[in-house]
Each structure stands twice: as structure tokens, then as C-alpha cells.
Design an enzyme around this catalytic site. Structure first.
Site, PDB file in Angstrom:
ATOM      1  N   ARG A 162      -8.570   2.380   9.824  1.00 26.73           N
ATOM      2  CA  ARG A 162      -8.128   1.127  10.116  1.00 26.73           C
ATOM      3  C   ARG A 162      -9.108   0.201  11.288  1.00 26.73           C
ATOM      4  NH1 ARG A 162      -2.613   1.757   9.391  1.00 26.73           N
ATOM      5  NH2 ARG A 162      -1.285  -0.106  10.178  1.00 26.73           N
ATOM      6  N   ARG A 195      12.274  -1.089  10.551  1.00 23.94           N
ATOM      7  CA  ARG A 195      11.293  -0.755  11.469  1.00 23.94           C
ATOM      8  C   ARG A 195      11.174  -1.614  12.852  1.00 23.94           C
ATOM      9  NH1 ARG A 195       6.052   0.683   7.805  1.00 23.94           N
ATOM     10  NH2 ARG A 195       5.117  -0.162   9.768  1.00 23.94           N
ATOM     11  N   LYS A 241       1.012  -1.294  -0.106  1.00 21.62           N
ATOM     12  CA  LYS A 241      -0.317  -0.063   0.074  1.00 21.62           C
ATOM     13  C   LYS A 241       0.869   1.293  -0.058  1.00 21.62           C
ATOM     14  CE  LYS A 241      -2.169  -0.621   3.791  1.00 21.62           C
ATOM     15  NZ  LYS A 241      -1.626  -1.831   4.227  1.00 21.62           N
ATOM     16  N   ARG A 284       0.680  -7.476  14.187  1.00 19.90           N
ATOM     17  CA  ARG A 284      -0.102  -6.781  13.228  1.00 19.90           C
ATOM     18  C   ARG A 284      -0.719  -7.383  12.170  1.00 19.90           C
ATOM     19  NH1 ARG A 284       4.472  -3.996  10.391  1.00 19.90           N
ATOM     20  NH2 ARG A 284       3.118  -2.493   9.769  1.00 19.90           N
ATOM     21  N   ARG A 294      11.023  -7.245   4.290  1.00 17.99           N
ATOM     22  CA  ARG A 294      11.219  -6.080   4.969  1.00 17.99           C
ATOM     23  C   ARG A 294      12.069  -5.980   6.042  1.00 17.99           C
ATOM     24  NH1 ARG A 294       5.713  -2.572   4.731  1.00 17.99           N
ATOM     25  NH2 ARG A 294       5.627  -3.255   7.259  1.00 17.99           N
TER      26      ARG A 294
HETATM   27  P1  AMP Z   1       1.582   1.352   9.115  1.00 18.50           P
HETATM   28  O1  AMP Z   1       2.814   2.207   8.683  1.00 18.50           O
HETATM   29  O2  AMP Z   1       0.430   1.920   8.313  1.00 18.50           O
HETATM   30  O3  AMP Z   1       1.701   0.044   8.960  1.00 18.50           O
HETATM   31  O4  AMP Z   1       1.560   2.132  10.509  1.00 18.50           O
HETATM   32  C1  AMP Z   1       2.276   1.794  11.501  1.00 18.50           C
HETATM   33  C2  AMP Z   1       1.737   1.785  12.814  1.00 18.50           C
HETATM   34  O5  AMP Z   1       0.801   3.192  13.142  1.00 18.50           O
HETATM   35  C3  AMP Z   1       0.564   0.790  13.194  1.00 18.50           C
HETATM   36  O6  AMP Z   1       0.854  -0.426  13.410  1.00 18.50           O
HETATM   37  C4  AMP Z   1      -0.234   1.521  14.315  1.00 18.50           C
HETATM   38  O7  AMP Z   1       0.313   1.565  15.502  1.00 18.50           O
HETATM   39  C5  AMP Z   1      -0.185   3.156  13.750  1.00 18.50           C
HETATM   40  N1  AMP Z   1      -1.275   3.458  13.001  1.00 18.50           N
HETATM   41  C6  AMP Z   1      -1.046   4.042  11.681  1.00 18.50           C
HETATM   42  N2  AMP Z   1      -2.360   4.278  11.060  1.00 18.50           N
HETATM   43  C7  AMP Z   1      -3.360   3.968  11.989  1.00 18.50           C
HETATM   44  C8  AMP Z   1      -4.640   4.100  12.258  1.00 18.50           C
HETATM   45  N3  AMP Z   1      -5.444   4.529  11.429  1.00 18.50           N
HETATM   46  N4  AMP Z   1      -5.223   3.750  13.467  1.00 18.50           N
HETATM   47  C9  AMP Z   1      -4.732   3.360  14.678  1.00 18.50           C
HETATM   48  N5  AMP Z   1      -3.230   2.956  14.474  1.00 18.50           N
HETATM   49  C10 AMP Z   1      -2.807   3.420  13.231  1.00 18.50           C
END
Ligand code: AMP
Length: 198
Positions: free
Chosen positions: A89, A134, A14, A145, A128
């Protein structure tokens, strides 16, 4: 105005594609994960609040992220539209987005679900680790996750399917192949009057 929501499990591609779609359609790319990581890096109040939650692979509270998005989509670079990467989410976040859009006389052009097999996801997430370094890419956090995705985010598939807004696009193939597929899909959607009920 093009407003896109990208849905899919972690590792579906994504982030890469959202950036490319933003450039292609000249719309803002909004990644909540990137915004939160920047806040953690800068040690802001928000960053301090979310760091442990993110490191553990859990979702930050809905209201907190809804406020972040509400501010972000009000900025000038969003006037042509935007691609949301990582938001909503949860169902309450989707409800909040619906409300925000209504208040701004806007509508979502489409919700695109990245269709990728579980094996592909595991292989990509494994790749990754190390490459992006990360904290939340450690093996056990990745599993967490994926679980959080299935339990809290996957219900959005049905939520958007029920209102006829979901569009499935295969996320398998090269980055360029997937981008071409997405661009073609979005270009077609732009002319479809029946879409954008939310
Ligand atoms: P991502 O890079 O999109 O995988 O986001 C990394 C982390 O940020 C996630 O595992 C959550 O802890 C937090 N996060 C990002 N977007 C959201 C969201 N819309 N709602 C809640 N937590 C979020």
C-alpha cells in the site's frame, strides 16, 4: 507459481475478486485488511496496536504489515502462489515485497490495477455502509481512506508501470464479468516471458 498483486482504491471490488481468483487458480488469498481485522477481533497484541489506526482510516506502520506478510507467505498454502489483496500500500512496502520475493527466488506474475471511476467508487462505498457494517465504512472515514489511497498508494501505479509490470483491468460490470476479464488477463500473463521483472 502465480503471484498476483491487486491494486485499486477502496470499494473497487478487490476483496471479492481476490477471493475468486484464489479459488480459480488454487492459490492463497491474502487480505491484509482481513488479517488485521481478525487480530483486532481476537484482541491480540497486534490487534490492540492497530485498532485505532484502522478505525481512523489510516495505514498501519509499514514494518508491522511487512512482518505480517513475511510470515504469511512462508506458510505451506502459499507454495503454489498467492494473490495479495491490500498489500503493498506504500512504496516502502513494495520495496520490502521485492526484497522478500528475491529472498524466496520468487517473482510477481503481475500487478493488476482495478480501473474504476470515482463516481463508481463513491456509489459502491455508499452501498457498503450498512451492508458490511465495518467501522471504517462510516462516511467521513471512507473519504479519509480515499485520500490515503491517492496520497500513499496511488504512487505504486507509476512505480509498477515503470518496470512494465502494471496491468489495467476494468473493474466495471457485474462480479462475474470482472472475474472473467481478470482470469483471461492472468491466464495470458502466465505465458508472457517478459513479465515478472520484480
Ligand atoms: P482493507 O480491508 O484492505 O481496506 O484494510 C483495512 C485497513 O487495514 C486499512 O484502512 C488500514 O488501516 C489497514 N491495512 C490493511 N492493509 C494495509 C497495508 N498494506 N498497510 C497499511 N495498513 C493496512
Amino acid at each position: 507459481m502465480i503471484t498476483l498483486v491487486l491494486l485499486g482504491p477502496p470499494g473497487a471490488g478487490k476483496g471479492t475478486q481476490a477471493k475468486r481468483l484464489g479459488e480459480h487458480f488454487k492459490i492463497a488469498h491474502i487480505s491484509t485488511g482481513d488479517m488485521l481485522r481478525a487480530a483486532v477481533q481476537a484482541e491480540t497484541g497486534l490487534g490492540k496496536q492497530v485498532q485505532a489506526i484502522m478505525d481512523g482510516g489510516q495505514l498501519v506502520p509499514d514494518q508491522l504489515i511487512v512482518d505480517v506478510i513475511s510470515d504469511r507467505i512462508s506458510q505451506a498454502d502459499c507454495s503454489n502462489g498467492y494473490v495479495l489483496d491490500g498489500f503493498p500500500r506504500t512504496v516502502p512496502q513494495a520495496e520490502a515485497l521485492k526484497k522478500m520475493m528475491a529472498e524466496r527466488d520468487g517473482r510477481i506474475t503481475s500487478v493488476i490495477l482495478f480501473d474504476v471511476s470515482d463516481e463508481d467508487i463513491r456509489a459502491r462505498l455508499q452501498g457498503r455502509r450498512g451492508a458490511e457494517a465495518r467501522v471504517d465504512d462510516a462516511a467521513e472515514v471512507q473519504e479519509k481512506r480515499l485520500r490515503v489511497y491517492r496520497e500513499q498508494t496511488a504512487p505504486l501505479i507509476e512505480y509498477y508501470e515503470n518496470v512494465g509490470m502494471l496491468c489495467r483491468v476494468s473493474g466495471t460490470g457485474s462480479v462475474q464479468e470482472v472475474e472473467d476479464r481478470l482470469v483471461e488477463t492472468v491466464a495470458k500473463l502466465g505465458t508472457n516471458e517478459s513479465l515478472g521483472k520484480i
